[in-house]
Design an enzyme around this catalytic site. Structure first.
Site, mmCIF file in Angstrom:
data_model
loop_
_atom_site.group_PDB
_atom_site.id
_atom_site.type_symbol
_atom_site.label_atom_id
_atom_site.label_comp_id
_atom_site.label_asym_id
_atom_site.label_seq_id
_atom_site.Cartn_x
_atom_site.Cartn_y
_atom_site.Cartn_z
ATOM 1 N N SER A 60 0.803 -1.224 0.000
ATOM 2 C CA SER A 60 0.000 0.000 0.000
ATOM 3 C C SER A 60 0.836 1.273 0.000
ATOM 4 C CB SER A 60 -0.943 0.014 1.208
ATOM 5 O OG SER A 60 -0.226 0.146 2.414
ATOM 6 N N LYS A 128 0.778 4.879 6.679
ATOM 7 C CA LYS A 128 0.242 5.713 5.604
ATOM 8 C C LYS A 128 0.922 7.084 5.651
ATOM 9 C CE LYS A 128 -2.927 2.536 4.716
ATOM 10 N NZ LYS A 128 -2.762 1.616 3.576
#
Length: 241
Positions: A60, A128
């Site tokens: 990701s 993230k």
């Protein structure tokens, strides 16, 4: 002469070489135990106050972070040092974005977690990039396909090759104490965009464990993790509403 007369005890005069092999083994074991104890103490202090190791299991955050990368997160962010847009952060999965754990840590994994080699084995974490700070209005997308923050479009060089900034439209204003986070591999990241049912997709600042600072493994990828401050340099301050 009186000044040269000294009484020397038998213990102090004894040659350590004459104490036998058991004494030598004991000295060796004692030194090893002391070294291990000091190493464990230092590791505990470092992982409690400064840095902690994490493992990257998914793509990701490609290509900033690759699958199987090992990283160190700076635990002093947030804390003495503040979070900023662009920081890559590790945070606890307090909103249950991930499926529940199906395997429980072994005793060995718990030991490694305690000394800081691994994160807490009974908790789940995500990594993230911060796109929106408290008060920011983040919107996708302009006619050119760029994300805007407080009305200012940003050019994101860290996005995975071939990905667009976002394939879904959104407009959010980040509440106080929260963050809006997105993965660099936008086409393979279930980030804030996909969790509107969990407090709007926002991440609690209190859930942040630290800022990902260094890739430690594999050795071919040693280096620091860029926050790309230049991307956000022209973003205006959020306007109070």
């Amino acid at each position: 002469m009186e000044g040269t007369n000294r009484i020397v005890s038998a213990a102090s005069a004894e040659n350590p070489q004459s104490r036998g092999p058991l004494y030598k083994i004991w000295r060796f074991v004692r030194e090893i135990v002391i070294i291990i104890a000091i190493a464990l103490l230092l590791s505990f202090v470092i992982k409690t106050f400064f840095f902690r190791a994490y493992y990257i299991p998914s793509g990701s955050m490609e290509h900033t972070l690759e699958v199987d990368d090992r990283i160190f997160a700076n635990l002093m962010v947030p804390g003495p040092f503040e979070l900023e847009r662009g920081d890559v952060v590790v945070f606890r999965d307090d909103q249950q974005w991930l499926p529940p754990l199906t395997e429980y840590p072994t005793a060995f994994q718990n030991v490694l977690s305690f000394v800081g080699v691994l994160p807490a084995a009974d908790e789940q974490y995500l990594v993230k990039r911060i796109i929106g700070m408290p008060g920011d209005t983040v919107e996708c997308c302009t006619a050119e396909g760029a994300i805007t923050i407080n009305g200012e479009p940003i050019d994101e060089p860290y996005i995975y090759d071939g990905d667009s900034p976002s394939d879904m439209e959104f407009k959010v204003t980040v509440p106080e104490g929260k963050l809006w986070v997105m993965g660099d591999h936008r086409g393979a990241s279930a980030d804030s965009r996909f969790h509107a049912d969990r407090q709007g997709g926002f991440v609690d600042i209190e859930s942040v464990q630290g800022r990902a600072s260094v890739i430690s493994w594999p050795t071919s990828r040693w280096g620091t993790i860029d926050s790309h401050e230049e991307v956000f340099a022209n973003v205006p301050h959020a306007v109070a509403k």
